[in-house]
Design an enzyme around this catalytic site. Structure first.
Site, PDB file in Angstrom:
ATOM      1  N   ARG A 175       0.884  -1.173   0.000  1.00  0.00           N
ATOM      2  CA  ARG A 175       0.000   0.000   0.000  1.00  0.00           C
ATOM      3  C   ARG A 175       0.912   1.210   0.000  1.00  0.00           C
ATOM      4  O   ARG A 175       1.685   1.400   0.938  1.00  0.00           O
ATOM      5  CB  ARG A 175      -0.879  -0.051   1.258  1.00  0.00           C
TER       6      ARG A 175
ATOM      7  N   SER B 222      -8.282   0.534  -1.427  1.00  0.00           N
ATOM      8  CA  SER B 222      -9.478   0.613  -0.594  1.00  0.00           C
ATOM      9  C   SER B 222      -9.920   2.061  -0.403  1.00  0.00           C
ATOM     10  O   SER B 222     -10.233   2.748  -1.361  1.00  0.00           O
ATOM     11  CB  SER B 222      -9.207  -0.090   0.735  1.00  0.00           C
TER      12      SER B 222
ATOM     13  N   ASP C 128     -17.232   1.740   0.982  1.00  0.00           N
ATOM     14  CA  ASP C 128     -15.974   2.407   0.671  1.00  0.00           C
ATOM     15  C   ASP C 128     -15.648   2.100  -0.799  1.00  0.00           C
ATOM     16  O   ASP C 128     -16.347   1.311  -1.440  1.00  0.00           O
ATOM     17  CB  ASP C 128     -14.862   1.997   1.654  1.00  0.00           C
TER      18      ASP C 128
ATOM     19  N   ARG D 282     -16.271  -2.593   2.738  1.00  0.00           N
ATOM     20  CA  ARG D 282     -16.778  -2.095   4.021  1.00  0.00           C
ATOM     21  C   ARG D 282     -18.133  -1.430   3.814  1.00  0.00           C
ATOM     22  O   ARG D 282     -18.476  -1.051   2.701  1.00  0.00           O
ATOM     23  CB  ARG D 282     -15.831  -1.046   4.614  1.00  0.00           C
TER      24      ARG D 282
END
Length: 583
Positions: free
Chosen positions: A30, A132, A289, A294
């Site tokens: 990430r 994300s 999201d 989520r």
């Protein structure tokens, strides 16, 4: 960009980009998209995919028969030319060049489609290119193992080492044209898009109520991938699809209408949803999201205000709901309570203990895992292999696993299951908030408060935690926090747990991350931990009381006082120059 840095003699930027390689951990990669080995770009994606490919070849002798799945979200970065789709194609190129079949989605999908596909098609691994709900300049590379769950140690270390050993791009590494019309390339989009929703239908318990329901919903995908899939989920449950927030419905890598594309940040992200709901007179807002794993939920209260439920409150509602439906469906099987003995719910150790209270009273099993769905997914798989039923798992960071055919958090299934719960309650003239209160009255109030401080200095963070380990002289943890008395300490960095006879923690420990949990004599529990993906020190506090103590305002006041004491005495924000969460 790099040429410009060299021309400007910008050593600091060059050092930032090329100084050290991105670390491959259990969450994969990430980082920001941009040049250099510390960022996400064509080269680092090629190197990561080559390393992962070699590591999988070592672990699966049948990988050339089974293959891997790859999907992506809608992120793109105009200045560096990086995009999730481009990265996914480069990853596919690496595997296909080695004779490994690749199931590459032809279009964006929610993250949960990757673990679903791994399990459904019995593949060796899955890759999801997504960051994300991170800021728009970031991207990520998330890896699932052949059990359908996110990787855990030692695979992260093994993959990391394999990346180090395979840094030189293979001959055709940049040539993603080799994958077009290649017999090893498969597009699972239409099959999975059908099979996932067929499987989801098995979790619909009140089809008649749904089709005649008058409850209105608003849905936002916050410029991410969720729109089409939540519409399909509602159709699968015979609902009228929810009204979508038009400005946020189409995927947009710039996330133009929000400061952060993270529905966990609360009302700011939901402003447009509330406006649409007022217009359509919808009482409930569902927000995914950007990669739709989520779900945030908000409900308009009698006084016109919107209540945004926390992840812990939704965990209580969904856990209660799934158990209620299971009980109804299994009453014949469960005459002697035997089926209950094989029933499990899971949550992470920083999430509310409400499921524990429900499990104790109702007779099923509750287990805690370390923070993160990788632990719950892997534990759920173990339990399923032992013939157990895993009904539900959740974490406070608005992640829910309502259907174990996906061994990870899934915001698509959670959205429609939440809609069915709300529609069912409406037939009894109950709101989600009223039902939540009923759960707390029956099983005992569990009030939570979580927040974080921002800190970019690793030494300060280390000293803060070391100070807690040597609070009253060497190797002594705090015995009090302001006026609150500490009754127990568990330190998952060192493996110490004062409540165990041998003083050793049961949950796995990790020296590379900081995490200490304090238990207080008043029923309070507080965990302080570092974040794996952001420069944050997070805290999670909860007050758990047995049924019968229902003075909510008094309990809330006590929790607020406990949190203030933790901030003042344990974090010491002024001394440590910590930046508080901006509201």
């Amino acid at each position: 960009m790099v040429k410009q840095m060299i021309a400007d003699n910008n050593r600091e930027e060059l050092q930032k980009c090329f100084g050290s390689r991105m670390e491959f951990g259990t969450a994969g990669l990430r980082a920001a998209m941009g040049p250099g080995i510390s960022q996400m770009n064509d080269l680092t994606i090629i190197q990561t995919s080559q390393g992962l490919c070699r590591y999988l070849e070592k672990n699966f002798s049948d990988i050339k028969k089974r293959g891997v799945v790859i999907s992506f979200d809608a992120r793109a970065h105009s200045s560096s030319g990086g995009s999730s789709k481009r990265f996914a194609q480069l990853a596919a190129t690496a595997f296909i060049s080695q004779g490994i079949p690749v199931y590459l989605f032809s279009n964006i999908t929610p993250t949960p489609f990757v673990p679903y596909t791994v399990s459904h098609l019995n593949l060796c691994a899955g890759i999801m290119v997504t960051a994300s709900h991170n800021p728009k300049q970031d991207n990520g590379y998330k890896v699932y193992w052949d059990n359908g769950a996110q990787i855990i140690s030692p695979h992260d270390k093994g993959i990391s080492q394999a990346i180090e050993e395979n840094q030189e791009p293979w001959t055709k590494a940049w040539d993603d044209s080799i994958i077009s019309n290649n017999p090893l390339l498969h597009d699972p989009y239409s099959t999975i898009n059908n099979d996932y929703f067929e499987d989801l239908k098995k979790y619909c318990f009140h089809r008649n109520t749904n089709s005649s329901s008058t409850v209105k919903f608003v849905h936002t995908s916050v410029h991410g991938v969720g729109h089409d899939f939540v519409q399909s989920a509602f159709k699968a449950f015979d609902f009228v699809p929810p009204d979508a927030v038009a400005e946020q419905k189409a995927p947009d890598p710039d996330f133009p209408t929000v400061k952060y594309p993270n529905p966990e940040e609360g009302k700011g992200v939901l402003t447009l949803s509330f406006a649409l709901a007022e217009k359509t007179q919808a009482k409930i807002v569902l927000a995914n999201d950007p990669d739709a794993d989520r779900l945030a939920v908000a409900e308009q209260q009698e006084n016109g205000e919107w209540k945004v439920f926390s992840g812990n409150e939704m965990g209580a509602l969904l856990g209660w709901w799934l158990f209620t439906n299971w009980k109804e469906k299994n009453q014949d099987r469960n005459q002697d309570g035997n089926a209950l003995k094989d029933l499990y719910m899971l949550s992470s150790t920083v999430s509310s203990k409400i499921l524990r209270a429900i499990a104790l009273k109702e007779g099923f099993h509750f287990e805690e895992t370390l923070t993160g769905f990788k632990w719950m997914g892997n534990r759920a798989k173990q339990l399923l292999e032992q013939g157990k039923t895993v009904l539900f798992a959740f974490e406070e960071a608005i992640g829910y696993m309502c259907c174990p055919f996906v061994l990870d958090k899934d915001g698509v299934s959670a959205a429609v299951i939440c809609a069915e719960l709300a529609s069912f309650l409406a037939t009894k003239n109950l709101s989600l908030a009223q039902q939540l209160k009923a759960i707390y009255i029956e099983y005992g109030y569990h009030i939570t408060k979580a927040s974080y401080f921002i800190c970019h200095n690793q030494n300060i963070i280390k000293n803060l935690f070391e100070n807690l380990r040597n609070y009253d002289g060497k190797n002594n943890y705090p015995k009090t926090c302001g006026k609150f008395e500490v009754s127990g300490v568990r330190d998952l960095t060192t493996g110490y747990d004062s409540s165990q006879p041998d003083k050793k923690a049961i949950l796995p420990t990790s020296k590379s991350s900081q995490m200490i949990t304090f238990t207080f004599t008043n029923g309070g529990v507080a965990t302080m931990r570092t974040s794996g993906t952001e420069p944050k020190i997070k805290y999670y506090a909860e007050l758990c009381v047995p049924p019968g103590n229902s003075d909510y305002e008094q309990l809330k006041k006590e929790l607020d006082e406990l949190v203030s004491a933790i901030e003042e005495y344990f974090f010491q924000p002024e001394k440590n120059k910590l930046q508080p969460k901006s509201e």
